[in-house]
Write a protein that holds these residues in place. Sequence first.
Motif, short mmCIF file in Angstrom:
data_model
loop_
_atom_site.label_atom_id
_atom_site.label_comp_id
_atom_site.label_asym_id
_atom_site.label_seq_id
_atom_site.Cartn_x
_atom_site.Cartn_y
_atom_site.Cartn_z
N VAL A 126 0.85 -1.18 0.00
CA VAL A 126 0.00 0.00 0.00
C VAL A 126 0.89 1.23 0.00
O VAL A 126 1.80 1.34 0.81
N ARG A 127 0.64 2.13 -0.93
CA ARG A 127 1.39 3.38 -1.03
C ARG A 127 2.91 3.13 -1.01
O ARG A 127 3.65 3.84 -0.36
N CYS A 135 -6.72 -1.31 8.36
CA CYS A 135 -6.75 -0.15 7.44
C CYS A 135 -6.67 -0.60 5.99
O CYS A 135 -7.30 0.01 5.12
N ASP A 136 -5.92 -1.66 5.70
CA ASP A 136 -5.84 -2.15 4.32
C ASP A 136 -7.10 -2.92 3.93
O ASP A 136 -7.54 -2.87 2.80
N SER A 161 -10.09 -2.32 4.72
CA SER A 161 -11.16 -1.39 4.34
C SER A 161 -11.00 -0.84 2.92
O SER A 161 -11.93 -0.26 2.37
N LEU A 162 -9.83 -1.02 2.30
CA LEU A 162 -9.60 -0.55 0.93
C LEU A 162 -10.20 -1.48 -0.12
O LEU A 162 -10.32 -1.11 -1.28
N LYS A 169 -13.01 -2.79 -1.86
CA LYS A 169 -14.39 -2.41 -2.10
C LYS A 169 -14.56 -2.14 -3.59
O LYS A 169 -13.56 -2.00 -4.31
N GLY A 202 -12.17 -0.02 -5.67
CA GLY A 202 -10.93 0.06 -4.89
C GLY A 202 -10.06 -1.15 -5.17
O GLY A 202 -10.02 -1.67 -6.29
N TRP A 203 -9.36 -1.59 -4.15
CA TRP A 203 -8.50 -2.76 -4.27
C TRP A 203 -9.36 -4.01 -4.40
O TRP A 203 -10.46 -4.08 -3.87
N PRO A 250 -4.38 -3.18 -7.03
CA PRO A 250 -4.83 -1.81 -6.78
C PRO A 250 -5.77 -1.32 -7.88
O PRO A 250 -5.77 -1.87 -8.99
#
Length: 93
Positions: free
Chosen positions: A3-4, A40-41, A43-44, A46, A49-50, A64
């Motif tokens: 992530v990022r 936190c990851d 929830s990405l 969706k 999204g991821w 991603p």
Amino acid sequence: MVVRGRAATCPGYYCEVHHVEEWANTRCTDINKLTLACGCDHSLVKPGGWITRKRCDGNTEWIPPPHLDHGQPRTNDFHHPEELLRAVDQNDP
């Protein structure tokens, strides 16, 4: 998961269980189709999204959204360092 530009290094006991195939679609929990994700990851994941999918070798790919896809690794080897070792050639000195 990446992530990022950083690999997630959260220990498994701080993670959430993630259904690789959305549970609402299958109404089934199959241990072979589960993976771990930090909150936190997780929830990405969706629509838009991821997304996740299982590879043939059993590893989970974290894909991603197109605007974040810059060729970064899609699997996290942090908890599998043995996969980073090269095979020993019998001809090596």
